[in-house]
Design a protein around this motif. Structure first.
Motif, PDB file in Angstrom:
ATOM      1  N   PHE A   1       0.753   3.757  -3.061  1.00  0.00           N
ATOM      2  CA  PHE A   1       0.237   5.103  -2.788  1.00  0.00           C
ATOM      3  C   PHE A   1       1.184   6.169  -3.343  1.00  0.00           C
ATOM      4  O   PHE A   1       0.764   7.081  -4.066  1.00  0.00           O
TER       5      PHE A   1
ATOM      6  N   PHE B   1       0.834  -1.205   0.000  1.00  0.00           N
ATOM      7  CA  PHE B   1       0.000   0.000   0.000  1.00  0.00           C
ATOM      8  C   PHE B   1       0.871   1.258   0.000  1.00  0.00           C
ATOM      9  O   PHE B   1       0.597   2.210  -0.741  1.00  0.00           O
TER      10      PHE B   1
ATOM     11  N   SER C   1      -3.824  -3.686  -2.742  1.00  0.00           N
ATOM     12  CA  SER C   1      -2.798  -4.130  -1.801  1.00  0.00           C
ATOM     13  C   SER C   1      -3.213  -5.419  -1.094  1.00  0.00           C
ATOM     14  O   SER C   1      -2.381  -6.311  -0.870  1.00  0.00           O
TER      15      SER C   1
ATOM     16  N   ALA D   1      -3.444  10.561  -5.135  1.00  0.00           N
ATOM     17  CA  ALA D   1      -3.341   9.200  -4.616  1.00  0.00           C
ATOM     18  C   ALA D   1      -4.375   8.959  -3.524  1.00  0.00           C
ATOM     19  O   ALA D   1      -4.988   7.886  -3.452  1.00  0.00           O
ATOM     20  N   TRP D   2      -4.590   9.954  -2.680  1.00  0.00           N
ATOM     21  CA  TRP D   2      -5.574   9.833  -1.603  1.00  0.00           C
ATOM     22  C   TRP D   2      -6.978   9.666  -2.175  1.00  0.00           C
ATOM     23  O   TRP D   2      -7.820   8.968  -1.599  1.00  0.00           O
TER      24      TRP D   2
ATOM     25  N   LEU E   1      -6.515   1.463  -4.128  1.00  0.00           N
ATOM     26  CA  LEU E   1      -5.138   1.066  -3.825  1.00  0.00           C
ATOM     27  C   LEU E   1      -5.104   0.089  -2.653  1.00  0.00           C
ATOM     28  O   LEU E   1      -4.267  -0.832  -2.631  1.00  0.00           O
ATOM     29  N   LEU E   2      -6.007   0.279  -1.695  1.00  0.00           N
ATOM     30  CA  LEU E   2      -6.068  -0.638  -0.560  1.00  0.00           C
ATOM     31  C   LEU E   2      -6.542  -2.018  -0.998  1.00  0.00           C
ATOM     32  O   LEU E   2      -5.970  -3.043  -0.598  1.00  0.00           O
TER      33      LEU E   2
ATOM     34  N   LYS F   1      -7.509   6.004  -2.759  1.00  0.00           N
ATOM     35  CA  LYS F   1      -6.936   5.173  -1.686  1.00  0.00           C
ATOM     36  C   LYS F   1      -7.689   3.856  -1.513  1.00  0.00           C
ATOM     37  O   LYS F   1      -7.093   2.821  -1.177  1.00  0.00           O
TER      38      LYS F   1
END
Length: 271
Positions: free
Chosen positions: A80, A76, A118, A107-108, A114-115, A111
């Motif tokens: 990120f 992550f 991950s 990126a936020w 992306l989580l 998120k």
């Protein structure tokens, strides 16, 4: 196009990416902060794991849980900050000044994806590790093949996530795989250039450290120089890889060649 032609084009990608980095040194901040964050997390995790060493050695499940957490968080963190790097590289291609905070905000904004990525990547990583630890040679070969296929499928996952925020998690993988097929030669061989740059930088540091050690006998100073050049080599390699990956993705999906990439023949990407 043959292997030599692809290699030449991959080196051209590296050369042009260095030009982008020279004009936008802020881009190197992303892998720097990612690396520092990853080191801090791993130090905390290893510190906690050290206190549980007897439990981990006596319970394989606990060991895999610790491994999963390590994969999850480090993936992550890397994803990120890579997303921020990719986003700002895309801004640089449009002639806009790069901005670290803007990249983090982008990126936020993704998120959640992306989580999820991950978690999936960590799960696959643990499964591959479990297969590799098997006594079966066939199982280890399967793990290697599966790992390579997984790397190909997910090569462009982060660019898709941050540059196509409306894409679903499922389409992140399909788009990534399709883009890799379109750019397979440069996607694979293009990563050789940054590695060569990193090796050259580290080699210069090693030679300088050897010279200082020979002249002064100071192990501390020589070690510090080697460490410094190693960090610079890693940061350069990571940043250039991010720029190359972004340039390939942008051309494959938008048909645009960044102005800095004058030495690269994008039109023959999939030839």
């Amino acid at each position: 196009m043959g292997l030599f032609g692809r290699l030449k084009r991959g080196l051209a990608l590296t050369k042009d990416s260095i030009i982008v980095l020279r004009h936008n040194p802020t881009l190197m901040t992303f892998p720097l902060v990612a690396g520092a964050s990853g080191i801090v997390f791993l130090a905390l995790l290893l510190g906690g794991a050290y206190g549980m060493v007897d439990t981990i050695e006596g319970n394989e499940t606990v060991g895999y849980v610790v491994l999963f957490v390590a994969y999850l968080v480090t993936t992550f963190i890397s994803s990120f900050f890579t997303a921020g790097l990719v986003y700002e590289t895309r801004q640089a291609f449009d002639g806009k000044p790069t901005n670290f905070r803007r990249g983090l905000n982008a990126a936020w904004g993704v998120k959640g994806k992306l989580l999820v990525w991950s978690v999936i990547a960590a799960t696959i990583g643990v499964v591959i590790r479990a297969i590799e630890s098997s006594d079966s040679r066939v199982a280890r070969i399967f793990a290697w093949v599966f790992s390579a296929a997984w790397s190909i499928l997910t090569f462009f996952v982060v660019p898709v996530a941050v540059l196509e925020p409306d894409e679903s998690v499922r389409s992140m993988f399909t788009t990534s795989g399709r883009t890799f097929r379109q750019t397979w030669g440069e996607s694979a061989i293009g990563m050789i250039g940054p590695g060569l740059i990193a090796f050259a930088v580290f080699a210069v540091g090693a030679v300088a450290a050897f010279g200082i050690f020979t002249g002064t006998g100071s192990v501390l100073v020589a070690g510090a120089i080697v460490g410094l050049f190693l960090v610079v080599a890693i940061l350069l390699s990571a940043t250039i890889k991010g720029i190359i990956k972004t340039s390939l993705y942008v051309y494959a999906t938008e048909g645009k060649r960044p102005s800095e990439f004058g030495d690269t023949d994008f039109q023959s990407l999939n030839s």
